[in-house]
Design a protein around this motif. Structure first.
Motif, mmCIF file in Angstrom:
data_model
loop_
_atom_site.group_PDB
_atom_site.id
_atom_site.type_symbol
_atom_site.label_atom_id
_atom_site.label_comp_id
_atom_site.label_asym_id
_atom_site.label_seq_id
_atom_site.Cartn_x
_atom_site.Cartn_y
_atom_site.Cartn_z
ATOM 1 N N LEU A 354 -17.709 36.532 -49.961
ATOM 2 C CA LEU A 354 -16.977 35.413 -50.546
ATOM 3 C C LEU A 354 -15.915 35.021 -49.539
ATOM 4 C CD1 LEU A 354 -17.354 37.812 -52.977
ATOM 5 C CD2 LEU A 354 -16.822 35.794 -54.352
ATOM 6 N N PHE A 355 -15.948 33.754 -49.106
ATOM 7 C CA PHE A 355 -15.069 33.391 -47.987
ATOM 8 C C PHE A 355 -14.483 32.000 -48.183
ATOM 9 C CE2 PHE A 355 -13.903 32.486 -43.588
ATOM 10 C CZ PHE A 355 -13.277 33.676 -43.284
ATOM 11 N N GLY A 356 -13.251 31.835 -47.730
ATOM 12 C CA GLY A 356 -12.547 30.569 -47.868
ATOM 13 C C GLY A 356 -12.081 30.005 -46.538
ATOM 14 N N GLU A 357 -12.237 28.704 -46.380
ATOM 15 C CA GLU A 357 -11.727 27.988 -45.201
ATOM 16 C C GLU A 357 -11.326 26.579 -45.623
ATOM 17 O OE1 GLU A 357 -10.611 27.393 -42.452
ATOM 18 O OE2 GLU A 357 -10.824 29.150 -41.163
ATOM 19 N N ARG A 358 -11.118 25.673 -44.646
ATOM 20 C CA ARG A 358 -10.590 24.353 -44.979
ATOM 21 C C ARG A 358 -11.688 23.324 -45.309
ATOM 22 N NH1 ARG A 358 -6.994 26.902 -41.775
ATOM 23 N NH2 ARG A 358 -4.772 26.610 -42.222
ATOM 24 N N THR A 359 -12.584 23.040 -44.366
ATOM 25 C CA THR A 359 -13.624 22.041 -44.618
ATOM 26 C C THR A 359 -14.986 22.589 -44.217
ATOM 27 O OG1 THR A 359 -13.540 20.999 -42.425
ATOM 28 C CG2 THR A 359 -11.959 20.207 -44.076
ATOM 29 N N ALA A 361 -17.447 20.815 -43.121
ATOM 30 C CA ALA A 361 -17.928 20.108 -41.936
ATOM 31 C C ALA A 361 -17.419 20.731 -40.645
ATOM 32 C CB ALA A 361 -17.519 18.639 -42.013
ATOM 33 N N HIS A 362 -16.222 21.313 -40.678
ATOM 34 C CA HIS A 362 -15.613 21.799 -39.435
ATOM 35 C C HIS A 362 -15.359 23.303 -39.406
ATOM 36 C CE1 HIS A 362 -14.926 17.584 -38.455
ATOM 37 N NE2 HIS A 362 -14.308 17.438 -39.618
ATOM 38 N N ASP A 363 -15.281 23.957 -40.569
ATOM 39 C CA ASP A 363 -14.800 25.343 -40.615
ATOM 40 C C ASP A 363 -15.809 26.350 -41.150
ATOM 41 O OD1 ASP A 363 -11.879 24.942 -39.838
ATOM 42 O OD2 ASP A 363 -12.067 23.539 -41.509
ATOM 43 N N ALA A 364 -17.081 26.009 -41.139
ATOM 44 C CA ALA A 364 -18.111 26.971 -41.542
ATOM 45 C C ALA A 364 -18.407 27.876 -40.348
ATOM 46 C CB ALA A 364 -19.366 26.248 -42.007
ATOM 47 N N VAL A 365 -17.408 28.670 -39.954
ATOM 48 C CA VAL A 365 -17.506 29.461 -38.728
ATOM 49 C C VAL A 365 -18.562 30.553 -38.871
ATOM 50 C CG1 VAL A 365 -15.134 28.982 -38.046
ATOM 51 C CG2 VAL A 365 -15.614 30.959 -39.490
ATOM 52 N N TYR A 366 -19.232 30.826 -37.750
ATOM 53 C CA TYR A 366 -20.297 31.838 -37.682
ATOM 54 C C TYR A 366 -21.404 31.558 -38.695
ATOM 55 C CZ TYR A 366 -16.912 34.458 -34.861
ATOM 56 O OH TYR A 366 -16.025 34.844 -33.892
ATOM 57 N N ASP A 367 -21.613 30.287 -39.006
ATOM 58 C CA ASP A 367 -22.609 29.955 -40.017
ATOM 59 C C ASP A 367 -24.014 30.381 -39.590
ATOM 60 O OD1 ASP A 367 -23.212 28.565 -42.587
ATOM 61 O OD2 ASP A 367 -24.446 27.317 -41.274
ATOM 62 N N ASP A 383 -20.986 33.080 -50.894
ATOM 63 C CA ASP A 383 -20.250 32.047 -51.617
ATOM 64 C C ASP A 383 -19.038 31.656 -50.785
ATOM 65 O OD1 ASP A 383 -21.489 31.769 -54.441
ATOM 66 O OD2 ASP A 383 -21.339 33.942 -54.170
ATOM 67 N N ARG A 384 -18.889 30.344 -50.545
ATOM 68 C CA ARG A 384 -17.764 29.880 -49.739
ATOM 69 C C ARG A 384 -16.996 28.779 -50.467
ATOM 70 N NH1 ARG A 384 -20.686 29.244 -43.870
ATOM 71 N NH2 ARG A 384 -22.355 28.468 -45.216
ATOM 72 N N ALA A 385 -15.690 28.743 -50.227
ATOM 73 C CA ALA A 385 -14.821 27.713 -50.789
ATOM 74 C C ALA A 385 -14.120 27.005 -49.642
ATOM 75 C CB ALA A 385 -13.792 28.347 -51.731
ATOM 76 N N PHE A 386 -14.006 25.663 -49.737
ATOM 77 C CA PHE A 386 -13.353 24.887 -48.690
ATOM 78 C C PHE A 386 -12.227 24.076 -49.314
ATOM 79 C CE2 PHE A 386 -17.634 25.781 -47.197
ATOM 80 C CZ PHE A 386 -17.378 26.259 -45.916
ATOM 81 N N SER A 387 -10.998 24.452 -49.000
ATOM 82 C CA SER A 387 -9.829 23.956 -49.725
ATOM 83 C C SER A 387 -9.592 22.462 -49.563
ATOM 84 C CB SER A 387 -8.585 24.734 -49.279
ATOM 85 O OG SER A 387 -8.354 24.559 -47.888
ATOM 86 N N ARG A 388 -9.987 21.881 -48.427
ATOM 87 C CA ARG A 388 -9.722 20.456 -48.207
ATOM 88 C C ARG A 388 -10.857 19.552 -48.698
ATOM 89 N NH1 ARG A 388 -5.693 19.991 -44.167
ATOM 90 N NH2 ARG A 388 -4.342 21.814 -44.380
ATOM 91 N N TYR A 395 -10.291 27.687 -53.327
ATOM 92 C CA TYR A 395 -9.845 28.851 -52.566
ATOM 93 C C TYR A 395 -10.721 30.046 -52.899
ATOM 94 C CZ TYR A 395 -5.752 25.894 -51.875
ATOM 95 O OH TYR A 395 -4.935 24.854 -51.549
ATOM 96 N N VAL A 396 -10.696 31.036 -52.013
ATOM 97 C CA VAL A 396 -11.601 32.168 -52.207
ATOM 98 C C VAL A 396 -11.273 32.933 -53.486
ATOM 99 C CG1 VAL A 396 -10.217 33.789 -50.821
ATOM 100 C CG2 VAL A 396 -12.683 34.127 -51.030
#
Length: 457
Positions: A354-359, A361-367, A383-388, A395-396
């Motif tokens: 379960l992981f959280g980042e900003r967007t 489109a830009h922050d799906a790191v190590y996808d 499961d991922r959450a993107f705050s923006r 949020y995660v």
């Protein structure tokens, strides 16, 4: 030789090499644990009944390292010692000791390390007669937090309340300050009677070379997150998923600044140490001392000083146990190391991230890594959450709340819960969400039994 036979032979060779790699990894982990156990037994046997008890409470492994250095210093002075973690410390052990040295870290906003949770709740909440006991206290902390060294002081206050006598004044260490640690070493002379012991020298750094650096989140509304990789120059040290790298910073203006610590995102079998580092900037635009140097100034091919330090409190559970990984931002580094370790086992108890980042489109790191692990089964659920990006689960910690029922089911099956990322906001929010999902008492039991582990900063 037919083409099919050739392919079959190459497949057999690949499988044999893969099995050999797994065997080597397991052997390394078991050998390290065996070595630590043998050292502890040797110290205890040499000490006899008059052994000095050294109890450490460590969140990142630094306190444990100082405990072993303390034991060796006592041994060099002719005084035996035995070492125990606060996770294993109980009242009977304290009643059986005559002299005690406490090395206690404070984590978060004045909290005890996770491994000390059972001792705090079951022992420190009560009173005891420890008037026979003399103790010394080394409190580790960070002055940038209001509750500086508060857990160490809480232990000292409790010992005082139980009638224990102090061997010397409490020693506080701010962010590993070498001068304070030397003061602790000199205080040990009151136990050994030695006045000629040399100052402890800091653990030697290894030489590493920067071989890769890439921006992971181009266009992100948040700070830049960079992937960095370093290869060893002289030899390849060993480490395990969950360990921490200490990077020595360059000398500037004639002064050697303090080192920086980062969660390791790779394994020894990768042949290099990898990090996910966010470029930190001050309100005036000034770059962070360490992150600015590593992500902007250092050049590919440059040599840096670094050592990888054991962080046993964040080591992996047995592969057959389910694991729930929760984090945000650059906390993906420590969690990525665990997923890499899981991918090296054919059968595991399952892994849920379960992981959280900003967007997205830009922050799906190590996808790409995550999708490959999903396809192979090394990662069971993502499961991922993107705050923006808007939506309910921004949020995660919202993901934890949304999936409370399956999370409880995983815990029922013996899952371990690992949290890595920012202290402010994320870790507190996740902790509250876990309490709501599992119950406060149950989460406390997970902490006390080592099934709830955190690497937050």
């Amino acid at each position: 030789m037919t083409a099919d036979l050739t392919r079959w032979l190459w497949t057999a060779v690949a499988v044999a090499l893969w099995l050999g790699l797994i065997g080597l990894t397991v052997w390394r982990v078991r050998a390290a644990a065996k070595k630590a156990a043998e050292q502890a037994r040797a110290l205890a046997e040499a000490a006899g009944e008059d052994a000095v008890l050294i109890a450490f409470a460590s969140q990142t492994g630094f306190g444990e390292e100082l405990a072993w250095m303390t034991a060796r210093a006592l041994g060099d002075g002719g005084v035996g010692a035995r070492i125990t973690s606060f996770a294993d410390l109980d009242l009977e052990t304290l009643k059986g000791a005559r002299r005690l040295l406490v090395i206690a870290s404070t984590t978060g906003e004045g909290d005890a390390p996770d491994g000390a949770a059972r001792f705090v709740r079951q022992v420190m909440k009560g009173e005891a007669d420890l008037s026979h006991l003399s103790y010394g206290l080394l409190a580790l902390g960070d002055r940038s937090y209001d509750a500086y060294c508060s857990f160490g002081h809480a232990v000292g206050d409790w010992l005082d309340g139980c009638g224990a006598q102090t061997l010397f004044d409490r020693v506080e260490v701010d962010n590993g300050d070498a001068g304070a640690i030397r003061h602790w070493q000199h205080q040990l002379n009151q136990i050994t009677g030695s006045t000629a012991a040399p100052d402890w020298t800091p653990p030697a750094y290894d030489r590493w070379r920067l071989v890769e650096r890439s921006l992971l989140n181009a266009g992100s509304p948040g700070g830049q997150a960079w992937h960095l990789a370093f290869e060893p120059i002289d030899h390849a040290p060993d480490w395990a998923a969950g360990d921490i790298a200490e990077v020595g910073l360059p000398v500037r203006d004639g002064e050697q600044p303090a080192s920086r610590e980062y969660s390791v995102a790779s394994l020894p079998s990768d042949g290099r140490v990898e990090f996910c580092i966010r470029l930190m900037t001050q309100p005036d635009g000034t770059r962070g001392l360490a992150s600015g140097w590593l992500t902007q100034e250092a050049q590919i091919g440059d040599e840096i000083a670094m050592r990888v330090r054991a962080n046993r409190g964040f080591h992996a559970p047995p592969p057959e146990a389910p694991i729930i990984l929760i984090g945000n931002g650059t906390g993906i580094a420590g969690l990525r190391g665990h997923l890499k370790a899981r991918a090296r086992h054919e059968k595991t108890g399952g892994a849920w991230l379960l992981f959280g980042e900003r967007t997205r489109a830009h922050d799906a790191v190590y996808d790409a890594d995550l999708q490959a692990w999903l396809a192979s089964g090394a990662l069971t659920r993502l499961d991922r959450a993107f705050s923006r990006d808007g939506g309910e689960n921004r949020y995660v910690q919202s993901l934890v709340a949304e999936h409370a029922r399956p999370m409880a089911d995983w815990v029922d099956r013996g899952a371990y819960v690992y949290v890595c990322g920012s202290l402010e906001g994320m870790s507190k929010g996740v902790h509250a969400a876990l309490e709501a999902a599992l119950g406060e008492e149950r989460l406390m039991r997970l902490t006390e039994t080592g099934r709830y582990r955190r690497d937050v900063y």
